[in-house]
Design a protein around this motif. Structure first.
Motif, PDB file in Angstrom:
ATOM      1  N   ASP A 129       0.834  -1.184   0.047  1.00  0.00           N
ATOM      2  CA  ASP A 129      -0.100   0.081  -0.011  1.00  0.00           C
ATOM      3  C   ASP A 129       1.001   1.164  -0.020  1.00  0.00           C
ATOM      4  OD1 ASP A 129      -2.158  -1.682   0.130  1.00  0.00           O
ATOM      5  OD2 ASP A 129      -2.437  -1.300   2.257  1.00  0.00           O
ATOM      6  N   SER A 130       1.916   1.110   0.774  1.00  0.00           N
ATOM      7  CA  SER A 130       2.853   2.471   0.814  1.00  0.00           C
ATOM      8  C   SER A 130       3.498   2.781  -0.663  1.00  0.00           C
ATOM      9  CB  SER A 130       3.980   2.115   1.816  1.00  0.00           C
ATOM     10  OG  SER A 130       4.978   3.230   2.160  1.00  0.00           O
ATOM     11  N   ILE A 131       4.069   1.518  -1.391  1.00  0.00           N
ATOM     12  CA  ILE A 131       4.396   1.620  -2.619  1.00  0.00           C
ATOM     13  C   ILE A 131       3.374   2.230  -3.585  1.00  0.00           C
ATOM     14  CG2 ILE A 131       5.318   0.399  -4.652  1.00  0.00           C
ATOM     15  CD1 ILE A 131       6.552  -1.702  -2.700  1.00  0.00           C
ATOM     16  N   HIS A 132       2.292   1.716  -3.456  1.00  0.00           N
ATOM     17  CA  HIS A 132       1.152   2.309  -4.109  1.00  0.00           C
ATOM     18  C   HIS A 132       0.830   4.096  -4.180  1.00  0.00           C
ATOM     19  CE1 HIS A 132      -0.380  -0.753  -6.679  1.00  0.00           C
ATOM     20  NE2 HIS A 132      -0.336  -1.657  -5.615  1.00  0.00           N
ATOM     21  N   MET A 135       3.834   5.832  -5.487  1.00  0.00           N
ATOM     22  CA  MET A 135       3.543   6.109  -7.071  1.00  0.00           C
ATOM     23  C   MET A 135       2.464   6.974  -7.513  1.00  0.00           C
ATOM     24  SD  MET A 135       5.707   4.050  -8.611  1.00  0.00           S
ATOM     25  CE  MET A 135       4.782   4.046 -10.389  1.00  0.00           C
ATOM     26  N   GLU A 136       1.438   6.897  -6.766  1.00  0.00           N
ATOM     27  CA  GLU A 136       0.453   8.207  -7.042  1.00  0.00           C
ATOM     28  C   GLU A 136       1.194   9.354  -6.958  1.00  0.00           C
ATOM     29  OE1 GLU A 136      -2.950   7.353  -4.582  1.00  0.00           O
ATOM     30  OE2 GLU A 136      -3.532   5.586  -5.710  1.00  0.00           O
ATOM     31  N   ASP A 137       1.700   9.602  -5.807  1.00  0.00           N
ATOM     32  CA  ASP A 137       2.543  10.824  -5.500  1.00  0.00           C
ATOM     33  C   ASP A 137       3.415  11.335  -6.626  1.00  0.00           C
ATOM     34  OD1 ASP A 137       0.979  11.072  -3.413  1.00  0.00           O
ATOM     35  OD2 ASP A 137       2.496  10.334  -1.981  1.00  0.00           O
ATOM     36  N   LEU A 138       4.093  10.395  -7.081  1.00  0.00           N
ATOM     37  CA  LEU A 138       5.218  10.621  -8.137  1.00  0.00           C
ATOM     38  C   LEU A 138       4.387  10.755  -9.488  1.00  0.00           C
ATOM     39  CD1 LEU A 138       7.848   7.867  -7.628  1.00  0.00           C
ATOM     40  CD2 LEU A 138       8.199  10.236  -7.063  1.00  0.00           C
ATOM     41  N   LEU A 139       3.568  10.240  -9.810  1.00  0.00           N
ATOM     42  CA  LEU A 139       2.783  10.330 -10.999  1.00  0.00           C
ATOM     43  C   LEU A 139       2.121  11.818 -11.026  1.00  0.00           C
ATOM     44  CD1 LEU A 139       0.896   7.087 -11.465  1.00  0.00           C
ATOM     45  CD2 LEU A 139       2.800   8.021 -12.804  1.00  0.00           C
ATOM     46  N   GLU A 140       1.444  12.223  -9.927  1.00  0.00           N
ATOM     47  CA  GLU A 140       0.969  13.515  -9.924  1.00  0.00           C
ATOM     48  C   GLU A 140       2.005  14.637 -10.012  1.00  0.00           C
ATOM     49  OE1 GLU A 140      -1.871  16.172  -6.513  1.00  0.00           O
ATOM     50  OE2 GLU A 140      -1.138  14.101  -6.185  1.00  0.00           O
ATOM     51  N   ARG A 141       3.088  14.536  -9.165  1.00  0.00           N
ATOM     52  CA  ARG A 141       4.196  15.553  -9.488  1.00  0.00           C
ATOM     53  C   ARG A 141       4.776  15.557 -11.175  1.00  0.00           C
ATOM     54  NH1 ARG A 141       8.219  14.225  -4.563  1.00  0.00           N
ATOM     55  NH2 ARG A 141       6.851  14.747  -2.765  1.00  0.00           N
ATOM     56  N   ALA A 142       4.805  14.441 -11.602  1.00  0.00           N
ATOM     57  CA  ALA A 142       5.188  14.403 -13.095  1.00  0.00           C
ATOM     58  C   ALA A 142       4.167  15.098 -13.903  1.00  0.00           C
ATOM     59  CB  ALA A 142       5.161  12.892 -13.590  1.00  0.00           C
TER      60      ALA A 142
END
Length: 213
Positions: A129-132, A135-142
């Motif tokens: 769950d932490s990895i997911h 990943m959501e935060d990284l995609l939002e920043r991108a």
């Protein structure tokens, strides 16, 4: 004592079910050969009786034929019993084989179940769950970076589409006017020419000149 009576290790192994089936098949083949031989004797007796008249000779042959026929019936009864025994043993062998396959399947499923439990025990759901979330935060920043890089400079935020269409129509009108004026200038006589050019008539053909002369 062991030399006299022997030991349990020296005893012959008990025949398997497949051995019993093979032995029964051998007996069936032997009885079938005997029945075929008796059929040949009965055919011979039948031919002899057809050629003889009623009397002691014919009666003797009939007695032999009856004994042969009785023996044939006995063999046929044994053959039927052996065939039934073979069928029962083959059914038992098939059931045993199916049971072995079932047990092997059950053992394989149990081993697979233990392995799956062992592997899933190493998995941390909270970590996944932490990895997911990461990943959501990284995609939002991108996405934010892409929007920032794609931003236009020196362009008003709000542009009236009606104004753009009007400006486009005006440009098309200017291009049409420039094109028509260019064609007009091409056909216009220059200012330094006093008279328009004279059109030259076509010269007569040489044959016509000779005829005139």
């Amino acid at each position: 004592m062991n030399r006299i009576f022997g030991t349990s290790a020296s005893r012959k192994p008990k025949p398997s079910l497949q051995d019993a089936i093979s032995a029964t098949d051998t007996r069936i083949s032997s009885i079938e050969v005997k029945i075929k031989k008796l059929d040949g004797e009965l055919a011979k007796y039948k031919e002899q009786m057809s050629k003889l008249r009623n009397g002691p000779g014919k009666q003797a042959i009939q007695q032999r034929a009856l004994r042969t026929l009785k023996q044939k019936k006995m063999y046929e009864a044994q053959l039927s019993q052996l065939a039934q025994q073979t069928f029962n043993m083959e059914s038992a062998a098939l059931t045993t084989e199916n049971l072995r396959n079932t047990m092997a399947t059950v053992d394989a499923l149990q081993a697979s179940n233990k392995e799956i439990k062992k592997q899933y025990g190493k998995i941390n759901i909270d970590k996944i769950d932490s990895i997911h979330d990461e990943m959501e935060d990284l995609l939002e920043r991108a996405n934010e970076i892409q929007e920032s890089l794609g931003r236009s400079y020196a362009v008003p935020d709000e542009i009236d589409e009606a104004d753009l269409e009007a400006e486009l129509d005006a440009l098309q009108l200017e291009e049409e006017e420039e094109g028509s004026s260019y064609l007009t200038d091409m056909n216009k006589v220059p200012d330094f020419v006093d008279e328009p050019p004279m059109e030259l008539s076509e010269s007569p053909a040489p044959e016509a000149v000779k005829q005139t002369a």
